[in-house]
Design a protein around this motif. Structure first.
Motif, short mmCIF file in Angstrom:
data_model
loop_
_atom_site.label_atom_id
_atom_site.label_comp_id
_atom_site.label_asym_id
_atom_site.label_seq_id
_atom_site.Cartn_x
_atom_site.Cartn_y
_atom_site.Cartn_z
N LEU A 84 69.08 53.29 63.55
CA LEU A 84 68.56 52.19 62.73
C LEU A 84 69.44 52.30 61.12
CD1 LEU A 84 65.87 50.69 61.03
CD2 LEU A 84 65.46 52.75 59.98
N TRP A 128 55.94 56.31 64.07
CA TRP A 128 55.78 57.77 64.72
C TRP A 128 53.90 57.93 65.06
CZ3 TRP A 128 53.37 62.02 62.58
CH2 TRP A 128 53.27 63.81 63.62
N LEU A 148 63.72 51.88 66.69
CA LEU A 148 62.35 53.15 66.60
C LEU A 148 61.46 53.05 67.91
CD1 LEU A 148 62.12 52.30 62.77
CD2 LEU A 148 63.37 54.20 63.84
N PRO A 151 60.06 60.56 67.90
CA PRO A 151 61.54 60.46 67.49
C PRO A 151 62.96 61.35 67.72
CG PRO A 151 59.76 61.02 65.75
CD PRO A 151 59.13 61.33 67.30
N VAL A 179 57.94 47.22 61.88
CA VAL A 179 59.00 47.15 61.30
C VAL A 179 59.54 45.98 61.33
CG1 VAL A 179 61.39 48.08 62.40
CG2 VAL A 179 59.62 49.45 63.19
N TRP A 201 67.03 56.66 67.07
CA TRP A 201 66.03 56.90 65.40
C TRP A 201 67.76 56.65 64.35
CZ3 TRP A 201 61.35 57.86 63.37
CH2 TRP A 201 59.82 57.17 64.44
N CYS A 220 59.15 55.26 58.89
CA CYS A 220 59.42 55.36 60.43
C CYS A 220 58.29 56.41 60.97
CB CYS A 220 60.78 56.71 59.96
SG CYS A 220 62.38 55.94 59.83
#
Length: 326
Positions: A207, A187, A285, A200, A127, A204, A183
């Motif tokens: 974001l 995950w 996230l 998720p 991220v 989320w 993303c």
């Protein structure tokens, strides 16, 4: 018988000729019309003098009229960025991914720096790397916005703010596919041993406003960079060193809290703009105890975005007369 002396009076405007071609040249407009007549023509045709900085409200109105031009210019910049390579637009996703892999390998696996204070090291670094890549692209693009497009700036009359705005919009367009990859990696990182599962959910979606605030902030940064580099080109040589300093001071690849602790500089580093936007992205996230949803950080992000966008726009507007002339 009287002799005729040669006339010493200057020739009339209609008698002037181009000495090279022998073709009559029209006299200057001011010699044929008075100042009042010229002023009437300018007022009737709604003409303005080239190179003058328009009033702020008029400048904003001109920008709004050229919103389609900004969109087309941003799209063309985003498309042309990697079109000369074999992988083309795939590099928009591959570049931040490779950067993240390098940092994960060195700082997360070999040195173990990223594990301090963070449970999901992979998601944390991914991220930070993807969002920081958006920032560096905006800074470098803003620095080249005027200097790198001098032919367009000098040949076409338009508000010069179009250039930094379109640059950041191009970076935002390339960020879109990269966010999907980011993303997906986050995950997948939740499936690794010793890491809590990343599920998720509706959080989320936060974001999206975080990226929009980051986009507004980056546009303000691009305004500053375009103005400074257009006037002092040497600044562009310093940008890579400043970006490196900002990366280590923003917690892109390691947690600031675990290293700075209670040091007085820790508060400054924690609430400086880049660290705030990285916090918002990670809190959206990652299910990290160190990054819980925080309304205060959203206020910080909103404040940084608006202040940099407004002040940067005013600073850039004040230099409108100098772009393309220095």
């Amino acid at each position: 018988m009287t002799s005729t002396s040669p006339s010493t009076s200057p020739p009339s405007p209609r008698a002037r000729k181009d000495p090279a071609a022998g073709v009559p040249v029209p006299p200057p407009l001011k010699s044929r019309l008075g100042d009042e007549a010229i002023g009437a023509l300018v007022k009737e045709g709604d003409l303005v003098r080239m190179g003058l900085r328009p009033p702020l409200t008029e400048y904003v109105r001109q920008l709004w009229k050229r919103r389609a031009f900004i969109r087309v210019l941003a799209t063309s910049k985003a498309y042309a960025k990697n079109q000369n390579s074999y992988l083309g637009q795939f590099w928009a996703v591959l570049t931040p991914t490779l950067n993240a892999l390098v940092y994960i390998l060195i700082f997360g696996v070999i040195l173990g720096v990223g594990k301090t204070g963070v449970e999901n090291t992979v998601g944390f670094i991914v991220v930070g790397t993807f969002l920081y890549h958006f920032f560096t692209g905006s800074v470098n693009g803003g620095a080249r916005a005027i200097r790198g497009n001098m032919n367009l700036v000098r040949s076409v009359h338009f508000p010069r703010a179009v250039m930094p705005i379109s640059v950041v919009m191009a970076e935002l367009a390339t960020l879109g596919p990269a966010l999907l990859v980011m993303c997906a990696i986050v995950w997948i990182s939740g499936l690794m041993p010793g890491v809590d599962t990343v599920v998720p959910d509706w959080s989320w979606l936060s974001l999206i406003p975080a990226i929009l605030l980051f986009w507004v902030f980056n546009t303000g940064i691009a305004f500053f960079m375009a103005r400074w580099v257009a006037i002092t080109p040497d600044i562009q040589n310093v940008i890579p060193f400043v970006l490196r300093f900002v990366m280590y001071g923003s917690g892109v690849i390691f947690s600031l809290e675990s290293f700075v602790g209670d040091h007085p500089a820790g508060v400054i580093l924690e609430y400086q703009p880049i660290a705030v936007f990285l916090y918002l992205g990670r809190s959206a996230l990652l299910e990290e105890p160190a990054f819980p949803p925080d309304a205060g950080m959203w206020l910080w992000g909103l404040g940084w975005a608006l202040s940099f966008a407004i002040v940067g726009f005013l600073v850039f507007w004040r230099g409108e007369e100098r772009y393309g002339r220095d």
